[in-house]
Design a protein around this motif. Structure first.
Motif, PDB file in Angstrom:
ATOM      1  N   GLY A   1       9.772  72.717  57.566  1.00  9.63           N
ATOM      2  CA  GLY A   1      10.726  72.046  58.433  1.00  9.63           C
ATOM      3  C   GLY A   1      12.101  71.914  57.782  1.00  9.63           C
ATOM      4  O   GLY A   1      13.130  72.008  58.463  1.00  9.63           O
TER       5      GLY A   1
ATOM      6  N   GLY B   1      20.373  66.806  61.839  1.00  6.22           N
ATOM      7  CA  GLY B   1      19.003  67.274  61.676  1.00  6.22           C
ATOM      8  C   GLY B   1      18.710  67.708  60.253  1.00  6.22           C
ATOM      9  O   GLY B   1      17.625  67.450  59.714  1.00  6.22           O
TER      10      GLY B   1
ATOM     11  N   PHE C   1      18.160  64.577  58.026  1.00  8.37           N
ATOM     12  CA  PHE C   1      16.812  64.017  58.108  1.00  8.37           C
ATOM     13  C   PHE C   1      15.835  64.814  57.246  1.00  8.37           C
ATOM     14  O   PHE C   1      14.967  64.244  56.574  1.00  8.37           O
ATOM     15  CB  PHE C   1      16.332  64.006  59.560  1.00  8.37           C
ATOM     16  CG  PHE C   1      16.894  62.880  60.371  1.00  8.37           C
ATOM     17  CD1 PHE C   1      16.929  61.594  59.875  1.00  8.37           C
ATOM     18  CD2 PHE C   1      17.386  63.106  61.653  1.00  8.37           C
ATOM     19  CE1 PHE C   1      17.451  60.543  60.626  1.00  8.37           C
ATOM     20  CE2 PHE C   1      17.896  62.072  62.416  1.00  8.37           C
ATOM     21  CZ  PHE C   1      17.932  60.792  61.893  1.00  8.37           C
TER      22      PHE C   1
ATOM     23  N   VAL D   1       5.674  60.365  59.183  1.00  7.00           N
ATOM     24  CA  VAL D   1       6.914  59.863  59.778  1.00  7.00           C
ATOM     25  C   VAL D   1       8.096  60.765  59.418  1.00  7.00           C
ATOM     26  O   VAL D   1       9.002  60.993  60.240  1.00  7.00           O
ATOM     27  CB  VAL D   1       7.168  58.411  59.338  1.00  7.00           C
ATOM     28  CG1 VAL D   1       8.517  57.912  59.842  1.00  7.00           C
ATOM     29  CG2 VAL D   1       6.055  57.496  59.849  1.00  7.00           C
TER      30      VAL D   1
ATOM     31  N   VAL E   1       8.131  63.586  61.737  1.00  7.03           N
ATOM     32  CA  VAL E   1       8.630  63.153  63.050  1.00  7.03           C
ATOM     33  C   VAL E   1      10.153  63.271  63.111  1.00  7.03           C
ATOM     34  O   VAL E   1      10.724  63.719  64.122  1.00  7.03           O
ATOM     35  CB  VAL E   1       8.180  61.712  63.351  1.00  7.03           C
ATOM     36  CG1 VAL E   1       8.869  61.184  64.601  1.00  7.03           C
ATOM     37  CG2 VAL E   1       6.666  61.647  63.515  1.00  7.03           C
ATOM     38  N   PHE E   2      10.834  62.898  62.040  1.00  8.31           N
ATOM     39  CA  PHE E   2      12.295  62.977  62.009  1.00  8.31           C
ATOM     40  C   PHE E   2      12.774  64.413  61.792  1.00  8.31           C
ATOM     41  O   PHE E   2      13.764  64.834  62.416  1.00  8.31           O
ATOM     42  CB  PHE E   2      12.844  62.083  60.901  1.00  8.31           C
ATOM     43  CG  PHE E   2      12.925  60.635  61.271  1.00  8.31           C
ATOM     44  CD1 PHE E   2      14.029  60.128  61.918  1.00  8.31           C
ATOM     45  CD2 PHE E   2      11.880  59.768  60.980  1.00  8.31           C
ATOM     46  CE1 PHE E   2      14.110  58.788  62.268  1.00  8.31           C
ATOM     47  CE2 PHE E   2      11.943  58.434  61.321  1.00  8.31           C
ATOM     48  CZ  PHE E   2      13.060  57.937  61.970  1.00  8.31           C
TER      49      PHE E   2
ATOM     50  N   TRP F   1      11.038  67.360  62.276  1.00  8.90           N
ATOM     51  CA  TRP F   1      10.540  68.364  63.212  1.00  8.90           C
ATOM     52  C   TRP F   1       9.783  67.627  64.306  1.00  8.90           C
ATOM     53  O   TRP F   1       8.552  67.506  64.283  1.00  8.90           O
ATOM     54  CB  TRP F   1       9.627  69.345  62.484  1.00  8.90           C
ATOM     55  CG  TRP F   1       9.437  70.644  63.200  1.00  8.90           C
ATOM     56  CD1 TRP F   1       9.683  70.914  64.504  1.00  8.90           C
ATOM     57  CD2 TRP F   1       8.956  71.863  62.620  1.00  8.90           C
ATOM     58  NE1 TRP F   1       9.382  72.209  64.805  1.00  8.90           N
ATOM     59  CE2 TRP F   1       8.937  72.829  63.663  1.00  8.90           C
ATOM     60  CE3 TRP F   1       8.552  72.229  61.350  1.00  8.90           C
ATOM     61  CZ2 TRP F   1       8.513  74.129  63.451  1.00  8.90           C
ATOM     62  CZ3 TRP F   1       8.127  73.533  61.131  1.00  8.90           C
ATOM     63  CH2 TRP F   1       8.112  74.478  62.163  1.00  8.90           C
ATOM     64  N   ARG F   2      10.481  67.131  65.283  1.00  6.33           N
ATOM     65  CA  ARG F   2       9.893  66.236  66.281  1.00  6.33           C
ATOM     66  C   ARG F   2       8.805  66.906  67.106  1.00  6.33           C
ATOM     67  O   ARG F   2       7.913  66.241  67.615  1.00  6.33           O
ATOM     68  CB  ARG F   2      10.984  65.696  67.204  1.00  6.33           C
ATOM     69  CG  ARG F   2      11.970  64.789  66.499  1.00  6.33           C
ATOM     70  CD  ARG F   2      12.928  64.144  67.471  1.00  6.33           C
ATOM     71  NE  ARG F   2      13.850  63.250  66.781  1.00  6.33           N
ATOM     72  CZ  ARG F   2      14.783  62.530  67.379  1.00  6.33           C
ATOM     73  NH1 ARG F   2      14.920  62.602  68.701  1.00  6.33           N
ATOM     74  NH2 ARG F   2      15.575  61.746  66.679  1.00  6.33           N
ATOM     75  N   ARG F   3       8.872  68.199  67.260  1.00  4.68           N
ATOM     76  CA  ARG F   3       7.858  68.886  68.049  1.00  4.68           C
ATOM     77  C   ARG F   3       6.478  68.751  67.411  1.00  4.68           C
ATOM     78  O   ARG F   3       5.465  68.781  68.115  1.00  4.68           O
ATOM     79  CB  ARG F   3       8.239  70.354  68.206  1.00  4.68           C
ATOM     80  CG  ARG F   3       7.312  71.156  69.115  1.00  4.68           C
ATOM     81  CD  ARG F   3       7.851  72.546  69.352  1.00  4.68           C
ATOM     82  NE  ARG F   3       9.148  72.505  70.010  1.00  4.68           N
ATOM     83  CZ  ARG F   3       9.864  73.595  70.299  1.00  4.68           C
ATOM     84  NH1 ARG F   3       9.408  74.791  69.970  1.00  4.68           N
ATOM     85  NH2 ARG F   3      11.028  73.485  70.907  1.00  4.68           N
TER      86      ARG F   3
ATOM     87  N   GLY G   1       5.634  66.079  65.632  1.00  4.12           N
ATOM     88  CA  GLY G   1       5.492  64.675  65.273  1.00  4.12           C
ATOM     89  C   GLY G   1       4.131  64.105  65.609  1.00  4.12           C
ATOM     90  O   GLY G   1       3.480  63.462  64.775  1.00  4.12           O
ATOM     91  N   VAL G   2       3.644  64.353  66.827  1.00  4.97           N
ATOM     92  CA  VAL G   2       2.345  63.804  67.227  1.00  4.97           C
ATOM     93  C   VAL G   2       1.208  64.405  66.400  1.00  4.97           C
ATOM     94  O   VAL G   2       0.350  63.665  65.892  1.00  4.97           O
ATOM     95  CB  VAL G   2       2.116  64.024  68.734  1.00  4.97           C
ATOM     96  CG1 VAL G   2       0.708  63.596  69.136  1.00  4.97           C
ATOM     97  CG2 VAL G   2       3.152  63.233  69.540  1.00  4.97           C
TER      98      VAL G   2
END
Length: 282
Positions: free
Chosen positions: A69, A80, A83, A144, A147-148, A150-152, A154-155
């Motif tokens: 990422g 981006g 982060f 976490v 999540v910041f 590479w938000r895709r 994140g889950v």
């Protein structure tokens, strides 16, 4: 599997597998631990092997995803990229904070506080404290951070992080409350690092991207060339040819009739007597 044998005065184990009176350990957490260990021992041996591999290997997988990422963030805006660069600092800070808390409480491992338990993982040596879990703190911090950065993902990262923390109880290394607190500590520290450091990190990325050497590491090659072309356009290499003025091919026609001169009323009034005089003389 490793069978723990030593018993001390802090351990109280009854026939119905209920625990009470263990110092610095909530009774509900100790009871959950015994039920989980009993279930873990009932699973096949290959499940034990997978649990041992997963509880450590998942952290390396998440770290590799985060590293990818960071490399991918070269094509993102400066925020981006900021982060992504803050992620490793947040993970290190989370580990240090959690390890400091662990050294302050000095709670023993469940395999040493409880007797007559068989754990999948080898019991850690004395002095390697249990509360809160460092594995869980790093897992929460890495999840976490992804999540910041590479938000895709994140889950999935959060699910893997929670599973990593839960596996520490499954293999017998921690009480349930150890992993819960550790995960929350790691996630909270990274969250603070990201929120407090994003503005200065973004400014730093913008400045570093303008430098010739570091700019190549923080920006993709094609975007760097495009930015260079836009900032310093090259002068034209071919001389500008002057276009000759075309001469008219058709001749200009001059008027054949005489141009009538317009006279005003005053001139007509003065010329009229002359014309009469000339007629009388003739």
């Amino acid at each position: 599997m490793h069978e723990t044998g030593p018993t001390d005065e802090l351990t109280t184990l009854t026939s119905n597998r209920a625990v009470s009176g263990v110092e610095d350990v909530p009774d509900v957490s100790a009871n959950w631990y015994l039920h989980i260990i009993e279930f873990a021992n009932s699973t096949p041996d290959f499940v034990h092997l997978l649990a041992i591999l997963f509880t450590d290997g998942s952290l390396f997988v998440m770290a590799a995803v985060l590293a990818w990422g960071m490399w991918r963030a070269r094509g993102l805006p400066a925020r981006g990229m900021a982060f992504a660069l803050l992620a490793p600092f947040g993970m290190i800070a989370a580990y240090l904070v959690n390890d400091t808390i662990k050294g302050f409480f000095e709670v023993g491992r469940p395999c040493r506080l409880l007797s007559d338990v068989n754990t999948i993982a080898v019991c850690d040596p004395p002095g390697d404290w249990s509360f809160p879990s460092n594995h869980s703190a790093v897992a929460g911090a890495t999840a976490v951070a992804i999540v910041f950065a590479w938000r895709r993902l994140g889950v999935p990262a959060l699910l893997v992080g929670i599973s990593t923390a839960a596996s520490r109880v499954f293999v017998g290394a921690h009480f349930p409350h150890d992993v819960m607190v550790g995960f929350l500590v790691g996630a909270s520290v990274v969250l603070l690092v990201m929120l407090l450091g994003v503005y200065p990190a973004t400014r730093a990325v913008e400045k570093l991207r303008e430098t010739p050497k570091l700019g190549r590491l923080l920006t993709k090659g094609d975007e760097l060339e495009h930015r260079t072309v836009d900032s310093a356009p090259e002068p034209p290499t071919q001389p500008i040819e002057a276009q000759p003025i075309a001469s008219p091919t058709q001749p200009v026609e001059l008027p054949t009739q005489p141009i009538a001169v317009q006279r005003n009323a005053g001139q007509r009034a003065t010329e009229q007597p002359r014309e009469t005089y000339s007629n009388s003389a003739r």
